[in-house]
Design a protein around this motif. Structure first.
Motif, PDB file in Angstrom:
ATOM      1  N   PHE A 281      57.244  -4.761 -72.487  1.00 40.46           N
ATOM      2  CA  PHE A 281      58.556  -4.104 -72.435  1.00 40.46           C
ATOM      3  C   PHE A 281      59.658  -5.128 -72.682  1.00 40.46           C
ATOM      4  N   TYR A 285      62.033  -5.374 -75.961  1.00 39.20           N
ATOM      5  CA  TYR A 285      63.454  -5.118 -75.686  1.00 39.20           C
ATOM      6  C   TYR A 285      64.333  -6.272 -76.146  1.00 39.20           C
ATOM      7  N   ILE A 343      63.828   2.664 -75.330  1.00 44.22           N
ATOM      8  CA  ILE A 343      62.451   2.357 -74.926  1.00 44.22           C
ATOM      9  C   ILE A 343      62.024   3.277 -73.794  1.00 44.22           C
ATOM     10  N   GLN A 344      62.945   3.572 -72.876  1.00 47.25           N
ATOM     11  CA  GLN A 344      62.629   4.477 -71.773  1.00 47.25           C
ATOM     12  C   GLN A 344      62.281   5.876 -72.271  1.00 47.25           C
ATOM     13  N   GLU A 345      62.836   6.261 -73.425  1.00 42.33           N
ATOM     14  CA  GLU A 345      62.558   7.567 -74.008  1.00 42.33           C
ATOM     15  C   GLU A 345      61.385   7.536 -74.981  1.00 42.33           C
ATOM     16  N   GLY A 346      60.694   6.402 -75.024  1.00 42.90           N
ATOM     17  CA  GLY A 346      59.509   6.307 -75.868  1.00 42.90           C
ATOM     18  C   GLY A 346      59.788   6.043 -77.336  1.00 42.90           C
ATOM     19  N   LYS A 347      61.020   5.611 -77.650  1.00 44.24           N
ATOM     20  CA  LYS A 347      61.381   5.352 -79.039  1.00 44.24           C
ATOM     21  C   LYS A 347      61.014   3.919 -79.416  1.00 44.24           C
ATOM     22  N   GLU A 403      52.816   4.233 -74.107  1.00 35.74           N
ATOM     23  CA  GLU A 403      53.195   4.998 -72.930  1.00 35.74           C
ATOM     24  C   GLU A 403      53.321   4.102 -71.706  1.00 35.74           C
ATOM     25  N   ARG A 406      56.570   2.399 -71.990  1.00 32.32           N
ATOM     26  CA  ARG A 406      57.652   3.323 -71.648  1.00 32.32           C
ATOM     27  C   ARG A 406      57.804   3.449 -70.137  1.00 32.32           C
ATOM     28  N   ARG A 407      56.688   3.546 -69.417  1.00 29.65           N
ATOM     29  CA  ARG A 407      56.754   3.666 -67.965  1.00 29.65           C
ATOM     30  C   ARG A 407      57.312   2.391 -67.330  1.00 29.65           C
ATOM     31  N   GLU A 410      60.931   2.523 -67.889  1.00 30.80           N
ATOM     32  CA  GLU A 410      61.528   3.579 -67.078  1.00 30.80           C
ATOM     33  C   GLU A 410      61.811   3.108 -65.656  1.00 30.80           C
TER      34      GLU A 410
END
Length: 428
Positions: A281, A285, A343-347, A403, A406-407, A410
């Motif tokens: 992540f 990012y 990234i939190q929205e999976g993009k 995924e 993403r988690r 999140e």
């Protein structure tokens, strides 16, 4: 599997041996681990430099340098590190591998002995450190602390952590403060030295061609006079806190021509199961030149002179560092947060995921090409009680899914925004 071997060789003394014939040098380090506290950080930071000035047998730098020269130019450097809320102070030594010495003369044992002398048999006068050594290293430490403000990027990052963790020990710098350093006396430093020897965990690391059994024997002999009257003081790399309901926003002014925007996030704790995903992540990012912060905020939108993220692994926080025009504060802030939301929205595109994985895997491979990076890696592993080596971690990275990233993203919660701007300039 890694060939690093870890063992407790004395009460509270742990040795990690990495046997390899890859290098032309051997590396041997020893680190005293102690909780990071404002009251003791400066004393601890000063200690290895004072010890490095001389031993009872070699009481000054000239004689100590001659002893190192006789060991084919071996080197010993004092080190101070911060791993989570643990301060690590000690020495790192590098010396020629014995396969390259005339007649394969043994160097491990005499180098280990010299390290033991530096730690356990320092140069003293009337039962105290030499006053001139203490005063000299006190001034050096204060100069290092003052120098931080001259690097405005480093200063902004430091201020962010101080503000974000103001009620936690992680806010303390590894060097302590100039005020605390000024208050250190020879007597206080000697008392702290004895306290550390008696109560601190000692982490040893070796990389070179010698067997773990031989390294253990050398270190046991070198440290045989180490006082261990009782159990060593426990250390924990970090105490976790949740992000506040409303993030704090702090703006400060200095005589600067470029604004520094630093943003801190809480990651909801740490743990081995989450760490590979957290690492990817952070990498996707803002950790590389293919990250969202670099490609979008810096390159595409030209809102920052630089923009990158840093994962404070042991603390469970992530920070963003950027340099901006004063007038671009709001735009840069909003876009930095927008890239996190993406990234939190999976993009996260497939190529972005693959680039992040390749970056981390290559970093782990390069760790095995550097003894100093290996030493630092395994020190961190020892503190977190993580049993795997660089390539085992690389294998974990390869298995992380989009995924899971993403988690991990999140879980990030905005904690603090810090903006360093010029006097009477635009900004927030």
């Amino acid at each position: 599997m890694t060939n690093a071997v870890r063992k407790e060789i004395m009460p509270g003394v742990f040795l990690t041996s990495f046997r390899t014939k890859k290098f032309k040098t051997g590396l041997l380090s020893m680190n005293l681990l102690t909780p990071l506290k404002a009251a003791s950080a400066s004393k601890n930071a000063m200690l290895p430099s004072v010890l490095r000035r001389g031993t009872a047998r070699y009481p000054d730098m000239e004689q100590l340098s001659a002893a190192l020269d006789s060991l084919y130019g071996a080197q010993i450097e004092s080190v101070v590190r911060k791993k989570g809320e643990v301060q690590c102070v000690g020495f790192v030594s590098s010396f020629i591998d014995e396969a390259l010495t005339p007649g394969q003369e043994k160097l491990l044992e005499p180098v280990a002995d010299l390290l033991g002398e530096l730690l356990l048999s320092p140069a003293t006068r009337n039962g105290r450190f030499y006053t001139e050594y203490v005063e000299g290293e006190k001034n050096n430490l204060k100069d290092r602390i003052r120098a931080i403000v001259n690097d405005k990027r480093q200063y902004a990052d430091k201020r962010l952590v101080e503000l974000m963790c103001r009620e936690e020990d992680y806010s303390v710098d590894k060097l302590g403060s100039e005020e605390a350093a000024s208050a250190v006396s020879g007597q206080k430093l000697f008392e702290q030295y004895n306290r550390l020897l008696a109560s601190s965990r000692l982490e040893l690391f070796y990389s070179g061609s010698a067997s773990p059994e031989r390294v253990e024997g050398a270190m046991l002999y070198a440290l045989e006079s180490l006082p261990r009257p009782g159990a060593t003081e426990p250390v924990d790399t970090a105490v976790k806190k949740a992000a506040p309901e409303e993030p704090q926003v702090v703006t400060e002014s200095m005589d600067v021509t470029q604004g520094k925007l630093a943003i801190g996030f809480r990651l909801g704790g740490r743990g081995a199961p989450d760490y590979p995903a957290q690492t990817l992540f952070h990498t996707a990012y803002g950790g590389t030149s293919t990250s969202k912060l670099f490609l979008n905020v810096r390159e595409k939108l030209s809102l920052c002179y630089f923009a990158s993220s840093a994962l404070h692994r042991s603390k469970g926080i992530l920070t963003v560092s950027s340099g901006i025009e004063f007038k671009n504060y709001e735009k840069a802030r909003d876009e930095i947060l927008a890239q996190l939301k993406a990234i939190q929205e999976g993009k996260l595109e497939d190529w972005e995921l693959e680039a992040a994985k390749r970056s981390v895997v290559n970093a782990m491979r390069s760790t095995l090409d550097s003894q100093t990076r290996m030493e630092d890696f395994y020190l961190g592993q020892a503190l977190e009680e993580l049993p795997y080596g660089p390539m085992e971690f690389a294998a974990q990275i390869e298995k992380v899914t989009a995924e899971e990233i993403r988690r991990a993203a999140e879980a990030a919660r905005l904690d603090t925004i810090y903006f360093l701007r010029g006097p009477d300039k635009g900004g927030e």
